[in-house]
Enzyme design. Structure first.
Site, PDB file in Angstrom:
ATOM      1  N   ASP A 164       0.813  -1.205   0.000  1.00  0.00           N
ATOM      2  CA  ASP A 164       0.000   0.000   0.000  1.00  0.00           C
ATOM      3  C   ASP A 164       0.852   1.263   0.000  1.00  0.00           C
ATOM      4  OD1 ASP A 164      -2.644   1.306   0.310  1.00  0.00           O
ATOM      5  OD2 ASP A 164      -1.858   1.914   2.259  1.00  0.00           O
TER       6      ASP A 164
ATOM      7  N   GLU B 115       1.594  -0.129  -5.026  1.00  0.00           N
ATOM      8  CA  GLU B 115       0.742   1.006  -5.371  1.00  0.00           C
ATOM      9  C   GLU B 115       1.635   2.245  -5.413  1.00  0.00           C
ATOM     10  OE1 GLU B 115      -3.324   3.250  -3.821  1.00  0.00           O
ATOM     11  OE2 GLU B 115      -1.849   2.539  -2.363  1.00  0.00           O
TER      12      GLU B 115
END
Length: 550
Positions: free
Chosen positions: A204, A240
């Site tokens: 993330d 990401e």
């Protein structure tokens, strides 16, 4: 990084499917999806052709940010089951030929995490330096990721008597990843889940994981990649990283490719929507042309939608307004000044031709495709929810009943309501599409299997084929297994694609892998294809008597 064996790079050509346990399938009828429910749907996913499940955060959490506010890295939220249930899901998925990756969210924790509770209790706590503190916030602050929700990235904590940093919401204090003790704990988290049998991690918000002021950010990513490699010979890291291509290359590890294994292509995703708004291929063509060459040990992940807003932050202000005007004309369909909180079919006014063309394009782009749950049946969003991002996180629609077959509980017990209106379960569900040959679900299944029969898309060389018509995107993927020519018409009007194939003649066979059209080359090796509005073709080129995958 030198590579001598490519046999275990499964992730290069995987078909990824992202789901949130909370809203996927409720098996104990308490209104909350769970691991037992997912286990009952693994055969459905295997039949769809999915080869890698990506599970959104399932860890114990106050759930103020879709589970990304984690209170315990080593557990399963009791609402979803327990560790034994997770291990059973992983084992069953493996039995069905599917890998499993989970979210690695270590740029911040929940403010309910024991580390933060201990850190704020005393300046002498060994956990104080697990977070970033100041007596006064800096005069120059970087902007918050959520400028419409937070007025900065520093908040005062009464118990600690200091300000703490939070790149996202204030209930998500940033971890101090420059601290060796924090890195040690992160290594334990990675090692634990690998030992539980997972096949990798979706990492993330990678640019917020590391602090560039310390000058060793990429050394740290390289260390994580090395640790994952030592603990598991096949695990991967999907990052990401929403930055321009030039910056993304650094997160791959440059030409060595020894940091992140894969990255989402946010540039191409945003240019795709600009191309759709203009009904011209140009923006996406330019993005693909600008894609930097990556190492064999790396891959791009392509996507249409994800669990957050459709971010448009890499477009210019003028380009963003074009996309807003086309697909989010109402202010309540937008968020954070940069994104759209809608699913694809409503954005495209439910036009099935256009929806199918976009998904055909997704699977044809060089790299690996990522589906978000419900995309395979054309789910829509639920507008007007208090947390705008939740509009695309509603319960999966399995059947046509009021609750969509998600649960037998009272709908008031659901964490999010089922979509209503023309995209509700009465009109969009798995059961209504499962055995219908011309349904979107059947079409997505066809695309999945066409992709899996086309290793050139994941491994081959991209060639953009020049077209006189600006609405036509034509590209070829060529590898040791053969060649594909992929054609897409981004316009509502009929168009013609013209492609000159080298070393081709009238003996060359052109095999339509997705549709039922018949095409052939002329004596000069030229292929001319008529494309209806929003039409698409997957054409395998078979020259002479050569043997190729069909």
């Amino acid at each position: 990084m030198r590579l001598t064996d490519t046999s275990d790079l499964w992730w290069k050509t995987a078909v990824y499917y992202n789901l949130n346990l909370e809203t996927y399938m409720d098996w104990d009828d308490d209104g909350i999806g769970d691991l037992a429910g997912l286990a009952q749907r693994l055969d459905y996913l295997a039949e769809l052709g999915v080869t890698c499940l990506w599970l959104a955060p399932f860890y114990p959490s106050p759930r103020q940010d879709n589970g990304y506010d984690i209170a315990d890295y080593f557990g399963v939220d009791e609402r979803y089951g327990h560790l034994g249930d997770l291990v059973e899901v992983v084992r069953t998925a493996h039995d069905r030929g599917m890998r499993v990756i989970v979210d690695l969210v270590v740029n911040h924790t929940s403010d309910q995490h024991p580390w933060f509770r201990a850190a704020r209790s005393s300046p002498d706590s060994p956990y104080r330096d697990f977070y970033v503190w100041r007596d006064e916030p800096p005069a120059q602050q970087r902007p918050s990721m959520f400028p419409d929700a937070e007025d900065g990235v520093w908040s005062f904590d009464d118990a600690a008597g200091q300000y703490y940093e939070h790149s996202f919401y204030r209930h998500q204090p940033d971890l101090n990843t420059a601290n060796p003790a924090v890195r040690e704990e992160i290594a334990k988290v990675v090692g634990f889940w690998l030992q539980m049998g997972v096949d990798g991690f979706r990492v993330d918000a990678v640019p917020f994981l590391i602090d560039g002021e310390h000058g060793d950010e990429h050394d740290y990513l390289r260390a994580i990649r090395g640790y994952v490699g030592r603990r598991s010979g096949h695990a991967m890291l999907l990052g990401e990283v929403n930055v321009p291509y030039a910056e993304q290359m650094a997160f791959f590890g440059g030409s060595d490719g020894d940091e992140l294994t894969m990255q989402f292509d946010f540039v191409a995703n945003q240019q795709l929507y600009l191309a759709l708004a203009r009904q011209e291929a140009g923006p996406l063509v330019e993005a693909l042309r600008a894609r930097p060459a990556i190492a064999l040990t790396n891959q791009w992940a392509n996507f249409v939608r994800n669990h957050d807003e459709l971010t448009l932050d890499q477009l210019s202000v003028e380009e963003r307004e074009e996309v807003f005007a086309a697909f989010a004309p109402s202010e309540d369909q937008r968020v954070h000044g940069r994104g759209i909180v809608r699913r694809l079919p409503p954005m495209l006014d439910g036009d099935p031709r256009r929806v199918r063309m976009v998904y055909s394009l997704l699977f044809s782009l060089p790299g690996a495709p990522v589906l978000y749950y419900g995309e395979e049946i054309g789910m829509g969003e639920h507008p007007g929810l208090p947390r705008t991002r939740d509009a695309v996180r509603t319960p999966m629609q399995w059947s046509s009943g009021d609750t969509g077959g998600f649960s037998n509980a009272d709908p008031d017990a659901f964490t999010l309501p089922v979509v209503e209106g023309s995209y509700g379960p009465a009109h969009v569900s798995v059961s209504d599409q499962l055995h219908v040959s011309d349904s979107l679900l059947s079409f997505i299944r066809t695309l999945v299997h066409a992709y899996r029969r086309s290793p050139e898309i994941g491994w081959g060389r991209l060639e953009l084929l020049e077209q006189d018509d600006p609405a036509v995107l034509a590209h070829a993927m060529t590898g040791t297994t053969g060649q594909l020519v992929l054609l897409h018409n981004l316009s509502a009007n009929r168009r013609t694609a013209r492609v000159h194939l080298r070393d081709a003649d009238t003996t060359t066979r052109v095999v339509d892998m997705v549709g039922e059209t018949t095409n052939a080359c002329d004596e000069a090796g030229c292929l001319q294809v008529e494309l209806d509005g929003y039409d698409h073709r997957w054409l395998r080129i078979v020259r002479g008597q050569e043997k190729r995958l069909l």
